[in-house]
Enzyme design. Structure first.
Site, PDB file in Angstrom:
ATOM      1  N   HIS B  80       0.982  -1.069   0.256  1.00  0.00           N
ATOM      2  CA  HIS B  80      -0.002  -0.430  -0.149  1.00  0.00           C
ATOM      3  C   HIS B  80       0.977   1.101  -0.073  1.00  0.00           C
ATOM      4  O   HIS B  80       0.881   2.753  -0.714  1.00  0.00           O
ATOM      5  CB  HIS B  80      -1.052  -0.065   1.206  1.00  0.00           C
ATOM      6  CG  HIS B  80      -1.827   1.152   1.568  1.00  0.00           C
ATOM      7  ND1 HIS B  80      -2.253   1.420   0.769  1.00  0.00           N
ATOM      8  CD2 HIS B  80      -1.685   2.328   2.547  1.00  0.00           C
ATOM      9  CE1 HIS B  80      -2.774   3.006   0.779  1.00  0.00           C
ATOM     10  NE2 HIS B  80      -2.474   3.719   2.793  1.00  0.00           N
ATOM     11  N   ASP B 110       7.077  20.850 -26.576  1.00  0.00           N
ATOM     12  CA  ASP B 110       7.608  19.833 -26.208  1.00  0.00           C
ATOM     13  C   ASP B 110       8.000  19.740 -24.873  1.00  0.00           C
ATOM     14  O   ASP B 110       8.592  20.958 -24.719  1.00  0.00           O
ATOM     15  CB  ASP B 110       7.403  18.459 -27.255  1.00  0.00           C
ATOM     16  CG  ASP B 110       6.731  17.290 -26.841  1.00  0.00           C
ATOM     17  OD1 ASP B 110       7.526  16.996 -25.348  1.00  0.00           O
ATOM     18  OD2 ASP B 110       6.141  16.761 -27.341  1.00  0.00           O
ATOM     19  N   TRP B 145       6.979  -0.117   4.686  1.00  0.00           N
ATOM     20  CA  TRP B 145       7.552   0.569   3.294  1.00  0.00           C
ATOM     21  C   TRP B 145       9.799   1.136   3.020  1.00  0.00           C
ATOM     22  O   TRP B 145      10.081   2.138   2.006  1.00  0.00           O
ATOM     23  CB  TRP B 145       7.084   2.214   2.441  1.00  0.00           C
ATOM     24  CG  TRP B 145       7.098   3.183   3.112  1.00  0.00           C
ATOM     25  CD1 TRP B 145       7.005   3.104   4.155  1.00  0.00           C
ATOM     26  CD2 TRP B 145       7.621   4.359   2.823  1.00  0.00           C
ATOM     27  NE1 TRP B 145       7.394   4.762   4.599  1.00  0.00           N
ATOM     28  CE2 TRP B 145       7.748   5.438   3.092  1.00  0.00           C
ATOM     29  CE3 TRP B 145       8.135   4.593   1.632  1.00  0.00           C
ATOM     30  CZ2 TRP B 145       7.882   6.819   3.411  1.00  0.00           C
ATOM     31  CZ3 TRP B 145       8.555   5.742   1.329  1.00  0.00           C
ATOM     32  CH2 TRP B 145       8.675   7.105   2.165  1.00  0.00           C
ATOM     33  N   SER B 175      13.012   5.804 -13.523  1.00  0.00           N
ATOM     34  CA  SER B 175      12.624   6.691 -14.535  1.00  0.00           C
ATOM     35  C   SER B 175      12.290   7.745 -13.425  1.00  0.00           C
ATOM     36  O   SER B 175      12.217   9.069 -14.859  1.00  0.00           O
ATOM     37  CB  SER B 175      10.825   6.306 -14.111  1.00  0.00           C
ATOM     38  OG  SER B 175      10.247   6.550 -14.130  1.00  0.00           O
ATOM     39  N   SER B 176      12.494   8.663 -12.203  1.00  0.00           N
ATOM     40  CA  SER B 176      12.343   9.614 -11.887  1.00  0.00           C
ATOM     41  C   SER B 176      13.112  10.494 -11.810  1.00  0.00           C
ATOM     42  O   SER B 176      12.913  11.535 -12.254  1.00  0.00           O
ATOM     43  CB  SER B 176      11.713   9.444 -10.350  1.00  0.00           C
ATOM     44  OG  SER B 176      10.459   8.607 -10.105  1.00  0.00           O
ATOM     45  N   HIS B 259      12.254  11.813   3.008  1.00  0.00           N
ATOM     46  CA  HIS B 259      11.971  13.043   4.272  1.00  0.00           C
ATOM     47  C   HIS B 259      11.539  14.327   2.714  1.00  0.00           C
ATOM     48  O   HIS B 259      10.633  14.161   2.662  1.00  0.00           O
ATOM     49  CB  HIS B 259      13.031  13.704   5.103  1.00  0.00           C
ATOM     50  CG  HIS B 259      11.408  14.836   5.312  1.00  0.00           C
ATOM     51  ND1 HIS B 259      10.696  14.405   6.573  1.00  0.00           N
ATOM     52  CD2 HIS B 259      11.471  16.513   5.350  1.00  0.00           C
ATOM     53  CE1 HIS B 259       9.708  15.318   6.624  1.00  0.00           C
ATOM     54  NE2 HIS B 259      10.522  16.245   6.094  1.00  0.00           N
ATOM     55  N   GLU B 261      11.486  13.113  -0.139  1.00  0.00           N
ATOM     56  CA  GLU B 261      10.135  11.913  -0.775  1.00  0.00           C
ATOM     57  C   GLU B 261       9.035  12.750   0.083  1.00  0.00           C
ATOM     58  O   GLU B 261       7.975  12.697  -1.675  1.00  0.00           O
ATOM     59  CB  GLU B 261      10.655  10.952  -0.878  1.00  0.00           C
ATOM     60  CG  GLU B 261       9.196   9.830  -1.413  1.00  0.00           C
ATOM     61  CD  GLU B 261       9.220   9.712  -2.727  1.00  0.00           C
ATOM     62  OE1 GLU B 261      10.461  10.315  -3.270  1.00  0.00           O
ATOM     63  OE2 GLU B 261       8.263   9.555  -3.470  1.00  0.00           O
ATOM     64  N   TYR B 263       7.950  15.452   0.467  1.00  0.00           N
ATOM     65  CA  TYR B 263       8.337  16.912   0.049  1.00  0.00           C
ATOM     66  C   TYR B 263       7.992  17.096  -1.417  1.00  0.00           C
ATOM     67  O   TYR B 263       7.049  17.669  -2.321  1.00  0.00           O
ATOM     68  CB  TYR B 263       9.761  17.866   0.301  1.00  0.00           C
ATOM     69  CG  TYR B 263       9.673  18.591   1.908  1.00  0.00           C
ATOM     70  CD1 TYR B 263       7.597  18.628   2.228  1.00  0.00           C
ATOM     71  CD2 TYR B 263      10.511  18.309   2.311  1.00  0.00           C
ATOM     72  CE1 TYR B 263       8.520  18.971   3.842  1.00  0.00           C
ATOM     73  CE2 TYR B 263       9.850  18.475   3.751  1.00  0.00           C
ATOM     74  CZ  TYR B 263       9.121  18.501   4.265  1.00  0.00           C
ATOM     75  OH  TYR B 263       9.092  18.977   5.812  1.00  0.00           O
ATOM     76  N   SER B 274      -2.016  26.215  -5.672  1.00  0.00           N
ATOM     77  CA  SER B 274      -1.994  28.111  -6.292  1.00  0.00           C
ATOM     78  C   SER B 274      -2.548  28.198  -7.100  1.00  0.00           C
ATOM     79  O   SER B 274      -3.322  28.699  -7.380  1.00  0.00           O
ATOM     80  CB  SER B 274      -0.509  28.288  -6.037  1.00  0.00           C
ATOM     81  OG  SER B 274      -0.216  28.206  -4.667  1.00  0.00           O
ATOM     82  N   HIS B 308      14.218  12.897  11.595  1.00  0.00           N
ATOM     83  CA  HIS B 308      13.113  13.001  12.816  1.00  0.00           C
ATOM     84  C   HIS B 308      12.087  11.953  12.440  1.00  0.00           C
ATOM     85  O   HIS B 308      11.522  12.093  13.365  1.00  0.00           O
ATOM     86  CB  HIS B 308      12.759  15.189  12.477  1.00  0.00           C
ATOM     87  CG  HIS B 308      11.852  15.061  11.821  1.00  0.00           C
ATOM     88  ND1 HIS B 308      11.705  16.344  11.015  1.00  0.00           N
ATOM     89  CD2 HIS B 308      11.177  14.253  10.801  1.00  0.00           C
ATOM     90  CE1 HIS B 308      10.869  16.421   9.714  1.00  0.00           C
ATOM     91  NE2 HIS B 308      11.015  14.583   9.417  1.00  0.00           N
ATOM     92  N   HIS B 309      12.234  11.545  11.837  1.00  0.00           N
ATOM     93  CA  HIS B 309      11.986  10.211  11.764  1.00  0.00           C
ATOM     94  C   HIS B 309      12.724   8.574  12.379  1.00  0.00           C
ATOM     95  O   HIS B 309      12.082   7.940  12.339  1.00  0.00           O
ATOM     96  CB  HIS B 309      11.953   9.119   9.999  1.00  0.00           C
ATOM     97  CG  HIS B 309      11.426  10.337   9.453  1.00  0.00           C
ATOM     98  ND1 HIS B 309       9.540  10.123   9.191  1.00  0.00           N
ATOM     99  CD2 HIS B 309      11.424  10.866   8.476  1.00  0.00           C
ATOM    100  CE1 HIS B 309       9.618  11.213   8.406  1.00  0.00           C
ATOM    101  NE2 HIS B 309      10.199  12.084   7.807  1.00  0.00           N
ATOM    102  N   THR B 334       5.526  26.484   5.037  1.00  0.00           N
ATOM    103  CA  THR B 334       4.173  26.258   5.178  1.00  0.00           C
ATOM    104  C   THR B 334       2.774  27.290   5.388  1.00  0.00           C
ATOM    105  O   THR B 334       2.312  27.333   4.800  1.00  0.00           O
ATOM    106  CB  THR B 334       4.416  24.542   5.886  1.00  0.00           C
ATOM    107  OG1 THR B 334       5.031  25.361   6.753  1.00  0.00           O
ATOM    108  CG2 THR B 334       4.598  23.391   4.972  1.00  0.00           C
ATOM    109  N   LYS B 337       2.841  29.256   3.121  1.00  0.00           N
ATOM    110  CA  LYS B 337       2.009  29.239   2.306  1.00  0.00           C
ATOM    111  C   LYS B 337       0.524  29.161   2.136  1.00  0.00           C
ATOM    112  O   LYS B 337      -0.253  29.849   1.595  1.00  0.00           O
ATOM    113  CB  LYS B 337       2.065  27.244   1.774  1.00  0.00           C
ATOM    114  CG  LYS B 337       3.986  27.401   0.605  1.00  0.00           C
ATOM    115  CD  LYS B 337       4.307  26.703  -0.145  1.00  0.00           C
ATOM    116  CE  LYS B 337       3.375  26.884  -1.196  1.00  0.00           C
ATOM    117  NZ  LYS B 337       4.420  27.603  -2.237  1.00  0.00           N
ATOM    118  N   ARG B 456       1.557   1.583  15.142  1.00  0.00           N
ATOM    119  CA  ARG B 456       0.704   1.136  13.731  1.00  0.00           C
ATOM    120  C   ARG B 456       1.212  -0.235  13.310  1.00  0.00           C
ATOM    121  O   ARG B 456       2.300  -1.375  14.118  1.00  0.00           O
ATOM    122  CB  ARG B 456       1.835   1.866  12.547  1.00  0.00           C
ATOM    123  CG  ARG B 456       2.497   3.047  13.521  1.00  0.00           C
ATOM    124  CD  ARG B 456       3.323   4.038  12.480  1.00  0.00           C
ATOM    125  NE  ARG B 456       3.694   3.976  10.917  1.00  0.00           N
ATOM    126  CZ  ARG B 456       4.540   4.041  10.154  1.00  0.00           C
ATOM    127  NH1 ARG B 456       5.444   5.096  10.718  1.00  0.00           N
ATOM    128  NH2 ARG B 456       4.053   4.455   9.032  1.00  0.00           N
TER     129      ARG B 456
END
Lengths: 281, 542
Positions: B80, B110, B145, B175-176, B259, B261, B263, B274, B308-309, B334, B337, B456
């Site tokens: 998941h 293009d 994950w 790919s990314s 981390h 990721e 963002y 926006s 922080h993880h 943030t 924003k 969890r």
């Protein structure tokens, strides 16, 4: 559905009852429909409560403030009420304010946060040490200051529970610790990463192979405290509970005498938990 | 300029383009590739969504409902996460909307490297196949994950599943990275005359920042994954204690990628929100430069907060103090924003169409998820929340569901440009409310479960946690209804949607994609638009 609603109401009421009677012999565990943190029974957890209460106020104020503005804007500036949009795209003062004010709020948060962090890290003078080792899927405990005896703490399957024992939270040999004693807890693992967590004592630290992690605890009240492994450790991750019994210092000395005899022979894991834990529920 | 010459060639030269399967498989057209990405995202979302519903059904009551094999439960949790992060949100927002609208918005014909664009997509498709295979060969990867060793080592996850998963992530990463290079080159080099950096729409800024994050973060993941792969298969011991390695090294490598990721997932959402907020308030974005550089600074700070993880992993107390302070700082950009969106709406003439509802819903979710994030940033209190459902609630609010809201909002916003047909407005608004109520009933109670200490990634829980879990599962059912309504709206739009005009949103829609017909022709901007202050973009910088 009606029965379900009845059950919801009933268990909410019972949950409230259990909560109010908890003052007597401490029960460090969750209650049905609980909204907040578990009761605090260590100085670290007490400070976590204080900090959380402060943060909760800030959180609620921010959410109410921002969502309040949002609601007002939707109401006041929708196309019906305000057909002609303004063209304002800058306001230097406003932009400085909404950068500076959050910084002030963060500093207000950071100061107690750092105090809590350094307070909870370790204690200089401790009265005894508890060694905790995680295994797939049970815990074992050693008491180096009481003659270094050790034992395994195997989960009790649901079918074998006695009256009043909690499903998924009960073990055969629980950790017994004295109250009002500064205890250094050293944690490691002999296979994968586990995490020794007892919420009401403010305990949560990874059991990592090859490392010894440290945290400390002083339990303020006699009672039973429950926790669960808190790092995914494989198939039976959800089925390796932690059960801590806090007793008076005298009772602890008495227990140590018995435990030394009882666990003298066993030493290392007598039973691999693979079979016992497998029933799970 | 070379591009300028293109418009002089005969029109017919550009009208013949491949048809049938060749059009899609060999496509070098940014719009077709964007569509392919969106289709892949929908397919993956169905699989990942069904998995999450299976998880919620299992957790609806204490005891085991129907998942007796707990390894399978862990595989569901793992897959998941992988699917939603790598194969749903990233392809939809970056590959899908990014491909479709970055060239349109900056006035480019293009992408810079059309063939590389093609291979980016097909590598991702191959990665998806590998990931699905990983769940069906052997026991599946039951690691979460985060793939923490030693649980992910050959000893504890024997069989080829984890290796398939690693290779899937390698391909998705390649790919990314290719996609990121393509976006960076396109945005830096192919802007139409007059489209200065400070005149780019914020969605383009968002994709640019995201592309840099991808370019810098994914190689670190690739390095870590390779180390894990050789640990598993070739006897090295980067993460093996017995060989002098360290499992915590993996956590550092993973979160140095992980981390940024999150963002990578949410910054494109900022861009979409926006655009929508500005369009439906009929106002230019408030504080355009602040908005653009808030994203840049979020991207930068995102690289220096990873541990922080890992507050409970045994980091030194001073390291935890640093990561607490650094993480708190993220709240500042943030906040900029959020307040700028509100200020954009302030004084506007707000049209509450479905995309705007989703944008407002996004702000709601992001504020709630944001304040729980401020709490979790503090190492001292994180000891109570780490690895509980509080964290699950937090990241679903701030990242997962918020991203889905941006995707749904973006889809409603742009579907007329992509398909030439407009979605049914009333049905879309009903769908919004069902989905909005669903996700809040689903995730809000998880804060309570988490505070009460529910861990969890467990298939069964102590009986005391039943109540809020049951509510949460009801929320999952409502969300499911909302999701199927969305699928129906998609089908309805393609089959029966009203024929759309070039700009269905009126004066608020000022970006270049609304200046081309709907559906956007196969080739657009063959004659480069010339941008001057005040046209074709949101805000003059000067």
């Amino acid at each position: 559905m009606l029965e379900r609603l009845k059950f919801i109401a009933l268990s909410a009421a019972l949950g409230g009852l259990a909560w109010s009677s908890a003052a007597f012999a401490a029960e460090g565990r969750a209650y049905p429909w609980q909204l907040g943190l578990q009761d605090a029974h260590s100085p670290v957890m007490a400070r976590i409560h204080d900090f959380n209460n402060m943060l909760l106020v800030i959180q609620v104020l921010i959410v109410v403030f921002v969502l309040g503005i949002l609601a007002y804007v939707i109401f006041r500036f929708n196309a019906k009420r305000n057909p002609v949009p303004s063209k304002t795209t800058h306001n230097t003062l406003l932009e400085i304010l909404w950068t500076a004010v959050p910084i002030v709020i963060l500093v207000i948060i950071a100061i107690p946060s750092m105090k809590l962090l350094y307070y909870s890290d370790k204690t200089q003078d401790y009265d005894m040490t508890l060694k905790v080792t995680g295994h797939q899927w049970y815990w074992s405990y050693a008491y180096p200051d009481q003659g270094d005896f050790s034992f395994d703490s195997i989960p009790v399957p649901a079918d074998d529970l006695e009256e009043g024992q909690l499903r998924l939270l009960t073990v055969d040999n629980r950790v017994v610790l004295p109250v009002d004693t500064d205890i250094q807890v050293l944690i490691t693992s002999d296979d994968v990463i586990h995490d020794w967590a007892v919420p009401s004592l403010g305990m949560k630290i990874d059991a990592t192979p090859g490392r010894i992690n440290e945290r400390w605890v002083r339990i303020d009240q006699e009672g039973m405290y429950y926790g669960q492994c808190s790092e995914l450790c494989g198939v039976y991750h959800g089925f390796m509970p932690i059960q801590v019994e806090a007793v008076s210092k005298e009772a602890f000395a008495e227990w140590v005498k018995q435990a030394k005899e009882e666990f003298a022979a066993t030493g290392r894991p007598a039973v691999r938990v693979a079979e016992t834990g497998r029933q799970g529920r | 300029m070379a591009f300028g010459a293109v418009a002089g060639h005969g029109e017919h030269e550009h009208e013949h383009h491949p048809t049938g399967w060749k059009r899609w498989v060999f496509s070098t057209n940014h719009k077709d590739i964007g569509t392919l990405y969106i289709i892949l995202s929908i397919v993956a979302a169905m699989i990942g969504g069904l998995m999450s519903w299976a998880i919620r059904l299992e957790l609806a009551e204490p005891g085991i409902q129907f998942i007796n094999d707990f390894q399978f439960y862990n595989v569901l949790v793992t897959a998941h996460g992988f699917l939603m992060v790598f194969f749903v949100v990233m392809p939809a927002m970056i590959g899908g909307f990014g491909n479709w609208f970055v060239p349109l918005m900056i006035g480019a014909p293009d992408m810079a490297f059309p063939r590389m664009n093609n291979i980016s997509f097909w590598l991702l498709a191959a990665a998806l196949v590998l990931l699905i295979l990983s769940a069906v060969v052997g026991d599946g990867p039951g690691t979460g994950w985060t793939v923490y060793p030693p649980l992910s080592s050959a000893t504890f996850q024997p069989g080829p599943s984890v290796d398939f998963g690693i290779l899937a992530l390698h391909l998705a990463g390649a790919s990314s990275i290719l996609g990121a290079i393509n976006f960076i080159c396109t945005i830096l080099n192919m802007r139409a005359p007059g489209m200065t950096m400070h005149r780019m729409p914020l969605f383009v800024w968002a994709i640019l920042v995201t592309a840099f994050l991808l370019l810098l973060a994914l190689p670190v993941l690739a390095g870590g994954l390779t180390m894990l792969l050789v640990d598993r298969n070739f006897g090295t011991s980067f993460f093996v204690v017995e060989g002098g390695g360290d499992p915590v090294l993996w956590q550092h490598l993973f979160w140095f990628f992980g981390h940024p990721e999150v963002y990578i997932i949410i910054i494109p959402a900022f861009g979409i929100i926006s655009q929508i907020v500005s369009t439906f308030s009929k106002k230019p974005v408030f504080g355009y430069l602040g908005m653009a550089y808030a994203m840049v600074s979020i991207g930068f700070v995102g690289f220096i907060v990873w541990a922080h993880h890992m507050y409970t992993s045994g980091l030194g107390v001073d390291a935890r103090a640093y990561f607490t302070a650094a993480t708190l700082i993220i709240a500042v950009p943030t906040g900029v924003k959020i307040f700028s969106w509100l200020a954009t709406m302030w004084g506007g003439s707000i049209d509450l169409k479905a995309p705007m509802l989703y944008a407002i819903g996004f702000i709601w979710l992001f504020v709630i998820g944001g304040v729980t994030g401020v709490l979790l940033a503090n190492a001292g209190i994180d000891f109570a929340m780490h690895d509980t459902y509080y964290v699950v609630a937090h990241f679903h609010y701030v990242m997962a569901i918020a991203a889905i809201f941006a995707m749904f909002g973006g889809w409603f916003y742009w579907i007329s440009k992509m398909s030439g047909r407009q979605y049914p407005e009333t049905l879309a608004q009903i769908q919004f409310w069902v989905f909005f109520i669903g996700v809040n009933v689903l995730f809000f109670p998880q804060h309570f479960s988490g505070l009460a200490g529910m861990p969890r990634r467990i298939p069964d829980y102590p009986d005391a946690y039943w109540g809020w879990n049951f509510v949460s599962s009801i929320g999952a059912l409502i969300t499911m209804v909302g999701t199927f309504m969305f699928l129906y709206i998609m089908w309805y739009t393609y089959r029966k949607g009203a024929i759309a005009e070039a700009n269905p949103w009126g004066e608020g829609a000022t970006t270049l994609e609304w200046s081309v017909p709907s559906p956007a022709p196969f080739h657009t901007h063959e004659e480069l638009p010339v941008i001057s202050a005040g046209t074709g973009h949101h805000a003059p910088a000067e």
